[in-house]
Design a protein around this motif. Structure first.
Motif, PDB file in Angstrom:
ATOM      1  N   GLY A 108       0.815  -1.219   0.000  1.00 35.57           N
ATOM      2  CA  GLY A 108       0.000   0.000   0.000  1.00 35.57           C
ATOM      3  C   GLY A 108       0.845   1.263   0.000  1.00 35.57           C
ATOM      4  N   LEU A 109       1.895   1.285   0.826  1.00 34.72           N
ATOM      5  CA  LEU A 109       2.782   2.452   0.848  1.00 34.72           C
ATOM      6  C   LEU A 109       3.516   2.618  -0.476  1.00 34.72           C
ATOM      7  N   ALA A 110       3.922   1.509  -1.082  1.00 37.74           N
ATOM      8  CA  ALA A 110       4.618   1.593  -2.373  1.00 37.74           C
ATOM      9  C   ALA A 110       3.698   2.130  -3.461  1.00 37.74           C
ATOM     10  N   ILE A 111       2.457   1.674  -3.477  1.00 38.28           N
ATOM     11  CA  ILE A 111       1.495   2.188  -4.468  1.00 38.28           C
ATOM     12  C   ILE A 111       1.240   3.674  -4.241  1.00 38.28           C
ATOM     13  N   VAL A 191       9.666  -3.684   3.148  1.00 34.69           N
ATOM     14  CA  VAL A 191       8.827  -4.297   2.118  1.00 34.69           C
ATOM     15  C   VAL A 191       8.355  -3.236   1.129  1.00 34.69           C
ATOM     16  N   MET A 192       8.053  -2.032   1.643  1.00 33.92           N
ATOM     17  CA  MET A 192       7.678  -0.931   0.757  1.00 33.92           C
ATOM     18  C   MET A 192       8.786  -0.654  -0.253  1.00 33.92           C
ATOM     19  N   ALA A 193      10.042  -0.639   0.195  1.00 33.24           N
ATOM     20  CA  ALA A 193      11.156  -0.379  -0.715  1.00 33.24           C
ATOM     21  C   ALA A 193      11.257  -1.460  -1.788  1.00 33.24           C
ATOM     22  N   LEU A 194      11.025  -2.722  -1.410  1.00 32.28           N
ATOM     23  CA  LEU A 194      11.052  -3.806  -2.402  1.00 32.28           C
ATOM     24  C   LEU A 194       9.956  -3.618  -3.449  1.00 32.28           C
ATOM     25  N   PHE A 195       8.739  -3.344  -2.990  1.00 33.09           N
ATOM     26  CA  PHE A 195       7.633  -3.172  -3.930  1.00 33.09           C
ATOM     27  C   PHE A 195       7.821  -1.923  -4.789  1.00 33.09           C
ATOM     28  N   ALA A 197      10.638  -0.577  -5.755  1.00 36.88           N
ATOM     29  CA  ALA A 197      11.627  -0.882  -6.789  1.00 36.88           C
ATOM     30  C   ALA A 197      11.007  -1.718  -7.904  1.00 36.88           C
ATOM     31  N   GLY A 198      10.141  -2.675  -7.529  1.00 37.55           N
ATOM     32  CA  GLY A 198       9.471  -3.470  -8.548  1.00 37.55           C
ATOM     33  C   GLY A 198       8.511  -2.644  -9.393  1.00 37.55           C
ATOM     34  N   LEU A 199       7.780  -1.728  -8.760  1.00 35.29           N
ATOM     35  CA  LEU A 199       6.849  -0.877  -9.507  1.00 35.29           C
ATOM     36  C   LEU A 199       7.583   0.028 -10.484  1.00 35.29           C
ATOM     37  N   ARG A 200       8.724   0.563 -10.060  1.00 38.23           N
ATOM     38  CA  ARG A 200       9.467   1.453 -10.934  1.00 38.23           C
ATOM     39  C   ARG A 200      10.127   0.683 -12.084  1.00 38.23           C
ATOM     40  N   GLY A 201      10.222  -0.626 -11.976  1.00 35.75           N
ATOM     41  CA  GLY A 201      10.807  -1.413 -13.044  1.00 35.75           C
ATOM     42  C   GLY A 201       9.816  -1.885 -14.093  1.00 35.75           C
ATOM     43  N   ILE A 202       8.507  -1.621 -13.896  1.00 39.86           N
ATOM     44  CA  ILE A 202       7.490  -2.033 -14.860  1.00 39.86           C
ATOM     45  C   ILE A 202       7.418  -1.015 -15.994  1.00 39.86           C
ATOM     46  N   ASP A 203       7.328  -1.510 -17.204  1.00 42.06           N
ATOM     47  CA  ASP A 203       7.273  -0.640 -18.381  1.00 42.06           C
ATOM     48  C   ASP A 203       6.000   0.212 -18.356  1.00 42.06           C
ATOM     49  N   PRO A 227       0.311  -8.649 -10.505  1.00 44.17           N
ATOM     50  CA  PRO A 227       0.782  -9.957 -10.995  1.00 44.17           C
ATOM     51  C   PRO A 227       2.206  -9.927 -11.544  1.00 44.17           C
ATOM     52  N   CYS A 228       2.641  -8.762 -12.032  1.00 40.13           N
ATOM     53  CA  CYS A 228       4.023  -8.650 -12.518  1.00 40.13           C
ATOM     54  C   CYS A 228       5.026  -8.619 -11.380  1.00 40.13           C
ATOM     55  N   LEU A 229       4.555  -8.394 -10.162  1.00 36.72           N
ATOM     56  CA  LEU A 229       5.443  -8.289  -9.008  1.00 36.72           C
ATOM     57  C   LEU A 229       5.544  -9.603  -8.241  1.00 36.72           C
ATOM     58  N   ARG A 230       5.216 -10.703  -8.875  1.00 34.83           N
ATOM     59  CA  ARG A 230       5.283 -11.994  -8.183  1.00 34.83           C
ATOM     60  C   ARG A 230       6.668 -12.314  -7.637  1.00 34.83           C
ATOM     61  N   PRO A 231       7.763 -12.049  -8.377  1.00 34.04           N
ATOM     62  CA  PRO A 231       9.091 -12.290  -7.774  1.00 34.04           C
ATOM     63  C   PRO A 231       9.350 -11.444  -6.537  1.00 34.04           C
ATOM     64  N   VAL A 232       8.845 -10.206  -6.532  1.00 35.97           N
ATOM     65  CA  VAL A 232       9.016  -9.358  -5.355  1.00 35.97           C
ATOM     66  C   VAL A 232       8.257  -9.938  -4.169  1.00 35.97           C
ATOM     67  N   VAL A 233       7.056 -10.430  -4.414  1.00 36.50           N
ATOM     68  CA  VAL A 233       6.257 -11.031  -3.337  1.00 36.50           C
ATOM     69  C   VAL A 233       6.966 -12.256  -2.778  1.00 36.50           C
ATOM     70  N   PHE A 234       7.484 -13.114  -3.659  1.00 43.16           N
ATOM     71  CA  PHE A 234       8.192 -14.304  -3.202  1.00 43.16           C
ATOM     72  C   PHE A 234       9.407 -13.926  -2.372  1.00 43.16           C
ATOM     73  N   SER A 235      10.164 -12.936  -2.834  1.00 39.61           N
ATOM     74  CA  SER A 235      11.358 -12.511  -2.092  1.00 39.61           C
ATOM     75  C   SER A 235      10.975 -11.941  -0.730  1.00 39.61           C
ATOM     76  N   ALA A 236       9.936 -11.113  -0.696  1.00 36.09           N
ATOM     77  CA  ALA A 236       9.505 -10.520   0.570  1.00 36.09           C
ATOM     78  C   ALA A 236       9.024 -11.588   1.548  1.00 36.09           C
ATOM     79  N   VAL A 237       8.260 -12.557   1.053  1.00 35.61           N
ATOM     80  CA  VAL A 237       7.766 -13.630   1.925  1.00 35.61           C
ATOM     81  C   VAL A 237       8.929 -14.436   2.492  1.00 35.61           C
TER      82      VAL A 237
END
Length: 312
Positions: A108-111, A191-195, A197-203, A227-237
């Motif tokens: 939520g914070l990342a969004i 976790v916000m920082a991980l998400f 970074a993933g959001l900023r990497g989406i085209d 759904p594009c952030l599945r690797p980020v979710v796995f890493s965070a978990v």
């Protein structure tokens, strides 16, 4: 004759192999020689002590290590220990809530920050700052805040709300939830920082295409971006689960495992039996079960990652 001429031409075109000089061999071996001491130390102090801990879990060691093997007797004692089951159930509650809340709050914070709001840098630093603190500091601060006579309860009652109660820290059935509050406060910014970074990497073209199709922003995040952030979710978990399983300093600083042992976690159980009660064998058995919990999370994650890369 043509064959002979072609063979001769091929022989002439192939350059002669030069023997490798000693400097070239040294250059090839130099990285291995530099890394060798670190690898040897890691193998000894990490994997060597893991093996030694497993060996001790099969013995009747008490104050000092002994090698009188009793098989899996220590594990049977552990399974019959009521305090261990309290610690294991607390880990299920603490770990589940910790991982879930950190994911929800962090995403939520990342969004929120991904909307290019004003003062994004200051807010990002503010959210991420708790991760710069140790769990000892976090535990001490939240122990003050949750102390019924000094913290939030005393402050609110000082405002005139005499019936307000927030005494979870001294209630055995609620003490474990104070660990959740403190841990989520500290780790959700990471976790916000991980998400983020993933959001900023989406085209951005993907988002623009969805907007052209008439999709609303919440629908874009729910159906396209997350759904594009599945690797980020796995890493965070994986990271959060590892933190939850080995949590020790937060428990010691915040609740001390109490009241009684109502907020014990496996790490504090292991410390109490291995070091304060002179039961090294039983403590080693609990440490091996903690390692098994970490591997139960890590191995499926690595398998899924390697399998996805193999199919790419």
């Amino acid at each position: 004759m043509a064959f002979t001429t072609g063979s001769a031409a091929g022989a002439r075109s192939a350059p002669p192999r030069q023997p490798r000089s000693s400097s070239a061999r040294l250059q090839a071996w130099l990285p291995k020689l530099v890394l060798a001491p670190s690898v040897a130390v890691s193998l000894f102090f990490v994997y060597g002590f893991m093996i030694w801990t497993f060996v001790l879990s099969l013995t009747n060691s008490r104050m000092l290590p002994s090698y009188n093997f009793v098989g899996f007797g220590q594990y049977a004692r552990l399974m019959a220990n009521e305090r261990w089951w309290v610690a294991a159930s607390n880990l299920a509650v603490f770990g589940g809530l910790f991982v879930m809340l950190c994911l929800v709050i962090g995403a939520g914070l990342a969004i929120l920050l991904d909307q290019r709001i004003r003062q994004e840098g200051a807010l990002r630093t503010l959210y991420l700052y708790p991760m710069a603190l140790s769990f000892i500091v976090t535990g001490v601060v939240w122990k003050w805040l949750l102390n019924p006579g000094l913290g939030i309860q005393a402050m609110v009652r000082g405002w005139g709300f005499e019936s307000f109660n927030f005494d979870w820290l001294v209630r055995p059935e609620m003490a474990v939830y104070t660990l959740v509050i403190a841990a989520v406060w500290q780790a959700s910014g990471f976790v916000m920082a991980l998400f983020l970074a993933g959001l900023r990497g989406i085209d951005d073209e993907i988002i623009k295409a969805a907007q052209l199709d008439g999709a609303s922003l919440p629908r874009i995040y729910a159906r396209v971006i997350l759904p594009c952030l599945r690797p980020v979710v796995f890493s965070a978990v994986m990271i959060l689960s590892h933190i939850a399983i080995k949590s020790f300093d937060l428990v010691v600083a915040l609740t001390g495992g109490g009241p009684g042992y109502s907020s014990d976690l496996p790490a504090t159980f292991m410390y109490a039996h291995a070091f304060t009660r002179a039961q090294i064998g039983l403590g080693s058995a609990s440490a091996m079960l903690m390692l098994g919990g970490v591997l139960a999370i890590l191995v499926p994650y690595l398998y899924s990652e390697l399998r996805s890369k193999r199919h790419e």
